[in-house]
Design a protein around this motif. Structure first.
Motif: not given
Lengths: 298, 249
Positions: A114-117, A233
């Motif tokens: 969901i988040q970049l990390k 991703e």
């Protein structure tokens, strides 16, 4: 939900009831007769046992309404027991379906970035110790093909499976089907690997972090990373979907109800055991013996 | 050899060092000493001799890292070397990147002396062919390494699964862990050789590339490689990265 779960099971049961009942240790010896009319065979055997029992105690009695009544009562009890088994089998099927749904949600919804990390986190999860990752990980989790390796290994080692395989139609784990699924999954796995290799090979072109690029626009290094991570991703999402596909194919296409249950139990057990072995080892300090000689001297 | 490196390696006895400590120092040397040095020698005020020596230093620094990885690679250490806690997750370099980098340095347009600016202009057909040959070799070698790793992982799973039913019936937790521990140990022992071969490939690719380049070209290539590694650890970038809520934003 219940209705939908039951229908295929009912079909399944009609097709396989004889085999199933053998597994439950109930009746069945002769498949030829069952094919013609399974129910009759069961009734015959039940009838036979009842007769034997009654013959010793009630020999000499006339054929009467009483005897017929007893016969009907007996039938009701027997049918009740069979129905109970049938219901248990439906419940088992529902549990299997439920388990699959949990995995579907896990791989396709819960464990996607969901988040970049999250991208980095999913590739090298901190919650999985290095020994576990090194032993079996592929893009951060089990290889889809390892799920199939597990099925094959379990099949080879299970004595119950091999003993029943000769009596019923072929092995209970269909090796030919398993190989087919294995091939399909391996091809998909190779494609995903290729995509990942391509992203990694090219990312260096975009992620050079030269001072020039950084000054060009504010936060552009981050922009480059975002772009690359978006590609990774997509690869992760595909990998997760493939893991679920491997599970679903194995459970729905390859394994019988009984073997699917055994597989799920073993899958959870093995994951847990590997984790137990790997966890304490993550605290080891990695030491290295640096050579005595300096780089310059020979 | 100049001081920064020799001071690290000049002890009489073999020194037992935590790898994490080694890596931190290695990285600091790269970032704070060698990268500025190569930049300095690429600037106008620098001499050719200095440039050669700095290229050499930086090349050896990269090669020594892979040598140290090999030294540390044992069955017990391998998992942590493969999945190190001392790295950033996103910092793992890939062999094929080296070739990509080499071909791309050509577009660098920093303010530098003419020889440096021209180093990657009009790259000869000969050089392009050589680099492509190196890349081609890589594309043959990498899948073989990956397939060896895949086989080892499949072997591990097969071995565990084949023993599982028997152990599971005994319901003996200790036995389970012993069997899995043994299978894992065996897998890691064999994986060490894959790891060492992969490092050998990395070393040979960097060395081959530098071997076919001119001093200016090599300096720019190694600078790019160093910058690539250092760039990932830029604290400001890492902060932005952590803050970044959505990968689509």
């Amino acid at each position: 939900m219940k209705g939908t779960a039951r229908r295929p099971i009912l079909n399944y049961f009609v097709e396989n009831d004889l085999e199933e009942q053998e597994k439950d240790g109930m009746v069945m010896r002769c498949t030829e007769r069952e094919d013609a009319d399974g129910t009759t065979t069961i009734v015959e055997r039940v009838h036979c046992t009842t007769q034997c029992k009654h013959e010793t105690t009630k020999r000499g009695e006339d054929i009467s309404g009483e005897k017929y009544y007893q016969w009907r009562q007996e039938q009701k009890t027997r049918a009740g027991r069979l129905e109970k088994k049938l219901r248990a089998s439906w419940e088992l099927e529902e549990l299997i379906e439920e388990q699959l749904n949990r995995f579907r949600a896990h791989y396709n919804n819960a464990m996607v970035p969901i988040q970049l990390k999250d991208v980095a986190e999913l590739l090298m999860p901190k919650w999985t110790p290095p020994h576990e990752l090194a032993a079996l990980s592929w893009l951060g989790d089990w290889r889809p093909s390892a799920i199939l390796d597990l099925v094959r290994g379990l099949n080879r080692s299970s004595p119950s499976v091999s003993s029943s395989s000769s009596s019923v139609s072929g092995s209970s784990v269909n090796e030919r089907l398993l190989s087919q699924v294995m091939n399909e999954i391996r091809i998909d796995e190779a494609i995903i690997e290729e995509e990942m290799a391509e992203v990694q090979a090219k990312c260096v072109l975009h992620l050079r972090f030269t001072p020039l690029i950084k000054k060009k626009s504010r936060g552009s290094a981050l922009g480059f990373i975002q772009e690359e991570f978006r590609k990774i991703e997509q690869v992760i999402v595909k990998a997760q979907q493939l893991r679920f596909k491997a599970l679903e194919l194995v459970v729905k296409k390859v394994l019988s109800q009984h073997d699917a249950v055994e597989f799920f139990v073993a899958f959870a057990g093995i994951q847990d055991a590997i984790h137990q072995v790997a966890e304490p080892q993550k605290l080891r300090k990695v030491m290295v013996n640096m050579p005595a000689k300096s780089l310059g001297s020979s | 050899m100049p001081k920064p490196l020799s001071s690290l390696f000049s002890r009489k006895k073999p020194e037992k060092l935590a790898f994490k400590y080694y890596y931190t120092n290695w990285f600091k040397t790269l970032k704070n000493t060698l990268l500025p040095l190569i930049r300095q020698s690429l600037s106008s005020s620098s001499s050719q001799t200095l440039l050669y020596s700095h290229v050499d230093l930086l090349l050896n620094h990269f090669l020594s890292y892979y040598d140290t990885l090999d030294l540390a690679a044992s069955q017990e250490n391998l998992p942590q070397l493969l999945f190190p806690s001392w790295h950033n997750n996103e910092e793992d370099d890939d062999d094929e990147e080296f070739c990509g980098l080499v071909l791309d340095v050509a577009s660098d347009k920093q303010r530098r002396p003419w020889q440096v600016l021209m180093a990657w202009k009009n790259v000869s057909q000969n050089l392009t062919t050589r680099i492509e040959q190196i890349e081609c070799g890589l594309r043959l070698m990498v899948p073989a390494l990956i397939s060896r790793m895949k086989k080892l992982q499949a072997g591990f799973m097969g071995r565990v699964a084949e023993n599982w039913v028997a152990i599971d019936r005994k319901n003996d937790g200790v036995l389970k862990e012993v069997i899995i521990g043994e299978a894992m140990k065996e897998e890691m022992e064999e994986m060490v050789s894959v790891f060492v071969d992969a490092n050998r490939l990395r070393k040979s690719v960097i060395t081959e590339i530098v071997g076919v380049l001119s001093a200016y070209q090599a300096a720019l290539f190694l600078e790019g490689l160093a910058q690539f590694l250092v760039g990932f650890r830029d604290p400001e970038l890492l902060r932005e990265f952590e803050r970044c809520k959505d990968s689509d934003q």
